[in-house]
Write a protein that holds these residues in place. Structure first.
Motif, PDB file in Angstrom:
ATOM      1  N   ALA A  25       0.830  -1.200   0.000  1.00 58.82           N
ATOM      2  CA  ALA A  25       0.000   0.000   0.000  1.00 58.82           C
ATOM      3  C   ALA A  25       0.867   1.255   0.000  1.00 58.82           C
ATOM      4  N   SER A  26       1.923   1.233   0.787  1.00 63.89           N
ATOM      5  CA  SER A  26       2.830   2.374   0.860  1.00 63.89           C
ATOM      6  C   SER A  26       3.521   2.612  -0.484  1.00 63.89           C
ATOM      7  N   VAL A  27       3.998   1.549  -1.107  1.00 66.33           N
ATOM      8  CA  VAL A  27       4.686   1.676  -2.396  1.00 66.33           C
ATOM      9  C   VAL A  27       3.751   2.227  -3.467  1.00 66.33           C
ATOM     10  N   LEU A  28       2.530   1.730  -3.502  1.00 67.41           N
ATOM     11  CA  LEU A  28       1.582   2.130  -4.545  1.00 67.41           C
ATOM     12  C   LEU A  28       0.795   3.396  -4.202  1.00 67.41           C
ATOM     13  N   GLY A  29       0.917   3.850  -2.955  1.00 68.59           N
ATOM     14  CA  GLY A  29       0.227   5.068  -2.548  1.00 68.59           C
ATOM     15  C   GLY A  29      -1.280   4.920  -2.453  1.00 68.59           C
ATOM     16  N   ILE A  30      -1.723   3.740  -1.989  1.00 71.03           N
ATOM     17  CA  ILE A  30      -3.156   3.475  -1.828  1.00 71.03           C
ATOM     18  C   ILE A  30      -3.394   2.920  -0.428  1.00 71.03           C
ATOM     19  N   PRO A  31      -4.626   2.990   0.072  1.00 73.18           N
ATOM     20  CA  PRO A  31      -4.911   2.451   1.413  1.00 73.18           C
ATOM     21  C   PRO A  31      -4.735   0.925   1.460  1.00 73.18           C
ATOM     22  N   GLU A  32      -4.401   0.429   2.640  1.00 75.45           N
ATOM     23  CA  GLU A  32      -4.209  -1.013   2.826  1.00 75.45           C
ATOM     24  C   GLU A  32      -5.482  -1.795   2.515  1.00 75.45           C
ATOM     25  N   GLY A  33      -6.632  -1.251   2.856  1.00 77.32           N
ATOM     26  CA  GLY A  33      -7.899  -1.910   2.561  1.00 77.32           C
ATOM     27  C   GLY A  33      -8.124  -2.073   1.068  1.00 77.32           C
ATOM     28  N   THR A  34      -7.672  -1.096   0.307  1.00 81.30           N
ATOM     29  CA  THR A  34      -7.772  -1.177  -1.156  1.00 81.30           C
ATOM     30  C   THR A  34      -6.898  -2.303  -1.679  1.00 81.30           C
ATOM     31  N   VAL A  35      -5.715  -2.458  -1.099  1.00 83.98           N
ATOM     32  CA  VAL A  35      -4.829  -3.548  -1.489  1.00 83.98           C
ATOM     33  C   VAL A  35      -5.517  -4.889  -1.258  1.00 83.98           C
ATOM     34  N   LYS A  36      -6.127  -5.049  -0.090  1.00 86.17           N
ATOM     35  CA  LYS A  36      -6.804  -6.308   0.234  1.00 86.17           C
ATOM     36  C   LYS A  36      -7.927  -6.605  -0.753  1.00 86.17           C
ATOM     37  N   SER A  37      -8.760  -5.607  -1.022  1.00 81.90           N
ATOM     38  CA  SER A  37      -9.895  -5.855  -1.919  1.00 81.90           C
ATOM     39  C   SER A  37      -9.434  -6.088  -3.349  1.00 81.90           C
ATOM     40  N   ARG A  38      -8.394  -5.373  -3.783  1.00 84.03           N
ATOM     41  CA  ARG A  38      -7.890  -5.580  -5.143  1.00 84.03           C
ATOM     42  C   ARG A  38      -7.278  -6.964  -5.287  1.00 84.03           C
ATOM     43  N   LEU A  39      -6.559  -7.421  -4.273  1.00 80.64           N
ATOM     44  CA  LEU A  39      -5.987  -8.768  -4.340  1.00 80.64           C
ATOM     45  C   LEU A  39      -7.079  -9.823  -4.419  1.00 80.64           C
ATOM     46  N   TYR A  40      -8.134  -9.645  -3.643  1.00 82.00           N
ATOM     47  CA  TYR A  40      -9.252 -10.589  -3.687  1.00 82.00           C
ATOM     48  C   TYR A  40      -9.851 -10.628  -5.090  1.00 82.00           C
ATOM     49  N   THR A  41     -10.097  -9.454  -5.642  1.00 81.26           N
ATOM     50  CA  THR A  41     -10.681  -9.357  -6.986  1.00 81.26           C
ATOM     51  C   THR A  41      -9.738  -9.925  -8.039  1.00 81.26           C
ATOM     52  N   LEU A  42      -8.453  -9.637  -7.911  1.00 85.68           N
ATOM     53  CA  LEU A  42      -7.478 -10.132  -8.892  1.00 85.68           C
ATOM     54  C   LEU A  42      -7.367 -11.654  -8.865  1.00 85.68           C
ATOM     55  N   ARG A  43      -7.365 -12.233  -7.682  1.00 81.47           N
ATOM     56  CA  ARG A  43      -7.303 -13.702  -7.591  1.00 81.47           C
ATOM     57  C   ARG A  43      -8.524 -14.321  -8.245  1.00 81.47           C
ATOM     58  N   LYS A  44      -9.679 -13.744  -8.000  1.00 77.11           N
ATOM     59  CA  LYS A  44     -10.912 -14.250  -8.606  1.00 77.11           C
ATOM     60  C   LYS A  44     -10.853 -14.097 -10.129  1.00 77.11           C
ATOM     61  N   THR A  45     -10.413 -12.959 -10.603  1.00 71.49           N
ATOM     62  CA  THR A  45     -10.307 -12.712 -12.050  1.00 71.49           C
ATOM     63  C   THR A  45      -9.367 -13.704 -12.705  1.00 71.49           C
ATOM     64  N   LEU A  46      -8.211 -13.925 -12.105  1.00 70.00           N
ATOM     65  CA  LEU A  46      -7.245 -14.869 -12.679  1.00 70.00           C
ATOM     66  C   LEU A  46      -7.785 -16.293 -12.680  1.00 70.00           C
ATOM     67  N   LYS A  47      -8.464 -16.686 -11.610  1.00 63.97           N
ATOM     68  CA  LYS A  47      -9.061 -18.025 -11.564  1.00 63.97           C
ATOM     69  C   LYS A  47     -10.096 -18.189 -12.668  1.00 63.97           C
ATOM     70  N   ASP A  48     -10.902 -17.174 -12.876  1.00 64.06           N
ATOM     71  CA  ASP A  48     -11.919 -17.228 -13.918  1.00 64.06           C
ATOM     72  C   ASP A  48     -11.283 -17.318 -15.309  1.00 64.06           C
ATOM     73  N   GLN A  49     -10.249 -16.526 -15.536  1.00 64.66           N
ATOM     74  CA  GLN A  49      -9.585 -16.527 -16.833  1.00 64.66           C
ATOM     75  C   GLN A  49      -8.891 -17.840 -17.129  1.00 64.66           C
ATOM     76  N   LEU A  50      -8.356 -18.460 -16.085  1.00 66.29           N
ATOM     77  CA  LEU A  50      -7.613 -19.703 -16.273  1.00 66.29           C
ATOM     78  C   LEU A  50      -8.530 -20.929 -16.180  1.00 66.29           C
ATOM     79  N   GLY A  51      -9.787 -20.714 -15.828  1.00 69.87           N
ATOM     80  CA  GLY A  51     -10.732 -21.816 -15.753  1.00 69.87           C
ATOM     81  C   GLY A  51     -10.481 -22.773 -14.603  1.00 69.87           C
ATOM     82  N   ARG A  52      -9.905 -22.235 -13.525  1.00 71.64           N
ATOM     83  CA  ARG A  52      -9.611 -23.062 -12.353  1.00 71.64           C
ATOM     84  C   ARG A  52     -10.170 -22.404 -11.128  1.00 71.64           C
TER      85      ARG A  52
END
Length: 167
Positions: free
Chosen positions: A140-167
């Motif tokens: 969060a510090s490196v990217l200049g965003i709140p820690e909560g945003t990091v958590k929610s983006r990671l959750y969304t990104l993992r879901k997106t990647l799983k969907d794209q990879l079909g797993r």
């Protein structure tokens, strides 16, 4: 980080600065290259020059690694803004030419393709957390965003990647 090297670097000793940053250079370059693309080498040089100029003001209240990556993040953002304002010129992407058809290579290609579909900020977040081992707070510090945003983006990104990879 050695306090002696930090003190010497803050007093203008380039060898001490080099000793401080050397352990982070490989990961830093990969981070910059992923975000800045073909301009990665220039941004890498700009980052190190900015860090050298700013080291006198560095306080040990944060880690040197986080501080370096934050500078790199700002330099990447600057490069992306410059690129957006300049006329479009694209060079051939030579990053796909590695590896052959060893076991698992198709899965690797699928993952690389899925990652390339993400925007540069999301790619940077994944790299910081999963390749560089940054904590959520450090990311969060490196990217200049709140820690909560990091958590929610990671959750969304993992879901997106799983969907794209079909797993």
């Amino acid at each position: 980080m050695q306090e002696r090297d930090l003190t010497l670097a803050q007093q203008g000793d380039p060898a001490a600065f080099e000793r401080l940053v050397t352990p982070y250079l490989k990961g830093l370059f990969a981070f910059i290259r992923r975000r800045a693309g073909n301009e990665g080498e220039d941004v890498y040089q700009e980052t190190l020059l900015a860090a050298w100029r700013a080291i006198p003001g560095f306080s040990a209240s944060s880690s040197l690694k986080t501080w370096l990556y934050a500078i790199a993040g700002y330099k990447c953002a600057d490069a992306l803004r410059r690129k957006a304002r300049s006329p479009l010129t694209q060079e051939a992407d030579e990053t796909l030419g590695d590896g052959g058809f060893e076991e698992g290579s198709l899965e690797k290609i699928d993952l690389n393709t899925a990652l390339k579909r993400l925007d540069s900020e999301d790619q940077a977040l994944l790299q910081l957390v999963y390749q560089e081992g940054f904590t959520l707070r450090e990311s969060a510090s490196v990217l200049g965003i709140p820690e909560g945003t990091v958590k929610s983006r990671l959750y969304t990104l993992r879901k997106t990647l799983k969907d794209q990879l079909g797993r």
